[in-house]
Design an enzyme around this catalytic site. Structure first.
Site, mmCIF file in Angstrom:
data_model
loop_
_atom_site.group_PDB
_atom_site.id
_atom_site.type_symbol
_atom_site.label_atom_id
_atom_site.label_comp_id
_atom_site.label_asym_id
_atom_site.label_seq_id
_atom_site.Cartn_x
_atom_site.Cartn_y
_atom_site.Cartn_z
ATOM 1 C CD GLU A 13 -6.057 -3.781 11.853
ATOM 2 O OE1 GLU A 13 -7.604 -3.826 11.611
ATOM 3 O OE2 GLU A 13 -5.843 -4.228 13.349
ATOM 4 C CD GLU A 47 -3.589 3.371 15.014
ATOM 5 O OE1 GLU A 47 -4.874 3.071 15.201
ATOM 6 O OE2 GLU A 47 -3.943 2.192 14.296
ATOM 7 C CG ASN A 99 -10.689 1.463 11.821
ATOM 8 O OD1 ASN A 99 -10.907 1.242 11.061
ATOM 9 N ND2 ASN A 99 -8.840 1.186 12.199
ATOM 10 C CD1 TRP A 100 -16.374 2.587 13.790
ATOM 11 C CD2 TRP A 100 -18.296 2.832 12.001
ATOM 12 N NE1 TRP A 100 -17.192 3.280 14.199
ATOM 13 C CE2 TRP A 100 -18.347 3.756 13.164
ATOM 14 C CE3 TRP A 100 -18.924 2.239 11.174
ATOM 15 C CZ2 TRP A 100 -19.193 4.058 12.928
ATOM 16 C CZ3 TRP A 100 -19.611 3.336 10.692
ATOM 17 C CH2 TRP A 100 -20.152 3.971 11.954
ATOM 18 C CE LYS A 101 -8.640 -2.015 13.982
ATOM 19 N NZ LYS A 101 -7.696 -2.229 14.881
ATOM 20 C CG HIS A 122 -4.879 0.424 10.569
ATOM 21 N ND1 HIS A 122 -4.432 -0.852 11.463
ATOM 22 C CD2 HIS A 122 -5.362 0.632 11.721
ATOM 23 C CE1 HIS A 122 -4.939 -0.945 12.489
ATOM 24 N NE2 HIS A 122 -5.767 0.428 12.843
ATOM 25 N N GLY A 131 -10.727 2.020 18.087
ATOM 26 C CA GLY A 131 -10.859 0.788 17.224
ATOM 27 C C GLY A 131 -12.103 0.445 18.638
ATOM 28 N N GLY A 132 -12.118 -0.594 19.189
ATOM 29 C CA GLY A 132 -12.841 -1.590 19.925
ATOM 30 C C GLY A 132 -13.814 -0.152 20.881
HETATM 31 P P1 13P Z 1 -7.629 -0.807 19.530
HETATM 32 O O1 13P Z 1 -8.411 0.166 19.444
HETATM 33 O O2 13P Z 1 -9.075 -1.972 18.725
HETATM 34 O O3 13P Z 1 -6.623 -1.579 19.742
HETATM 35 O O4 13P Z 1 -7.707 -0.770 17.603
HETATM 36 C C1 13P Z 1 -6.461 0.583 17.274
HETATM 37 C C2 13P Z 1 -6.575 1.176 15.816
HETATM 38 O O5 13P Z 1 -6.020 -0.115 15.933
HETATM 39 C C3 13P Z 1 -7.439 1.861 15.371
HETATM 40 O O6 13P Z 1 -6.701 2.348 13.781
#
Ligand code: 13P
Length: 358
Positions: free
Chosen positions: A96, A166, A9-11, A94, A232-233
């Site tokens: 967020e 998550e 997930n590149w956000k 998600h 994510g990261g």
């Molecule tokens: P991180 O791996 O950066 O903690 O993010 C997880 C995430 O929100 C994937 O959707």
């Protein structure tokens, strides 16, 4: 047995140059990855990723969608538009989006329905905040988030859903859930599904997300109810992302070692029983086992041990066969990955195969 899935997930992290380097970096290392792998790109980059991954086994997903099919919804993107760019998946719910954009469980359920109705596979995210965990409400929160979706679309729709657990407190914090914590919630989710439909519960992939990285992926993915990761990261750097994708290959190697040890153990046990017959207890040294079990006791002990090892051997054989068939399908698509990598070779700069996160 469920496939292992690794999704990036590149956000809101991307640029045209960075996407090119990252996707080419991932493609160059996909040859020996046996997991199913996808990247969820921001909307403006779907087209670029579609072109870059063409002919490879890497899949594309989006990060959000509108529940409507089309119409006067300025700034919104529909499932059909996402599909138009070759995406097969879309993230819904998600944390967020739930916390920053007010998406309730009802809205998430409607988005899940819109995705399924159009033929996209939703990655349905659920998870508790730190406060909710600390006040002992993890299961209540998970249950509410999941049952709201089941109530709207029915359990049968879960044949086409990937769940991502998550924990909000683990996202982007470096505070990964321990394998025990994650496994406990994954098992709870599976049991919740099983209360409606056992078969669907067993087949639904449940990914873990929250500070998963190359260092902790293997022990998380090795848990019985964790079927991969939503990253994510660590998905913004090709090398890190690939290492997570290859954690499943490590699982293969561990099963292989156990398999060989079981085979050696079985051969040893059979030889002992064949050579010594009912006096097999003597094989344990100066009749010690014989005095504990008696000749008959030792015989039945060896018999039971052989049966247990044989069952374990059968299980590892099935697991290895599964992995082998997965490897083969990846190898089949590897040909096209290679040719694509060669085509775009001059554009590939290994040192920049990452997207900087903000
Ligand atoms: P991180 O791996 O950066 O903690 O993010 C997880 C995430 O929100 C994937 O959707």
């Amino acid at each position: 047995m469920r496939n292992t899935i690794v999704a990036g997930n590149w956000k809101m992290n991307a640029s045209k140059d960075a996407v090119k380097s990252l996707v080419n970096g991932i493609l160059s290392g996909m040859g020996d990855v046996s997991a199913e792998v996808l990247v969820c790109a921001p909307f403006p980059y779907l087209s670029q990723v579609e072109t870059l991954i063409s002919g490879s086994s890497l899949m594309l997903g989006a990060q959000n969608l509108n529940v409507n099919v089309s119409g006067a919804f300025t700034g919104e993107v529909s499932a059909e538009m996402i599909k138009d760019f070759g995406a097969k998946h879309v993230i819904v719910g998600h944390s967020e989006r739930r916390s920053l954009y007010g998406e309730t469980s009802e809205i998430v359920a409607k988005k899940t329905k819109a995705a399924i109705d159009s033929g996209l596979t939703p990655l349905l995210c659920i998870g508790e905040s730190l406060d909710q965990r600390e006040s002992g409400n993890t299961e209540a929160v998970i249950s509410e988030q999941l049952t709201t979706v089941v109530r709207l679309i029915g359990i049968e729709a879960f044949k086409n859903i990937i769940i991502a657990y998550e924990p909000v407190w683990a996202i982007g914090t470096g505070m990964t859930a321990t394998p025990e914590q994650a496994q406990a919630v994954h098992m709870f989710i599976r049991n919740l599904l099983a209360s409606s439909n056992q078969d669907i519960a067993e087949k639904t992939p449940i990914l873990y997300g929250g500070s998963m990285n190359a260092g902790n992926a293997l022990e998380l993915i090795s848990c019985p109810d964790i079927d991969g990761g939503l990253i994510g990261g660590a998905a913004l750097k090709a090398e890190d992302f690939l290492q997570i994708c290859k954690a499943v290959n490590m699982t293969f190697q561990i099963i292989l070692v156990v398999h060989v040890l079981l085979a050696l153990g079985l051969v040893g046990l059979i030889l002992i029983q064949h050579g010594k017959g009912a006096d097999a207890g003597a094989a344990f040294g100066s009749g010690a086992a014989g005095s504990v079990f008696g000749a008959r006791g030792a015989h039945s002990f060896l018999y039971k041990l052989t049966a247990i090892l044989a069952i374990c051997f059968f299980v590892t054989s099935i697991s290895l066969a599964y992995f082998a068939s997965n490897e083969r399908s990846v190898a089949d698509s590897g040909q096209s990955i290679m040719s694509q990598t060669v085509m775009s070779d001059d554009a590939f700069d290994e040192d920049t195969s990452e997207i900087p996160s903000n």
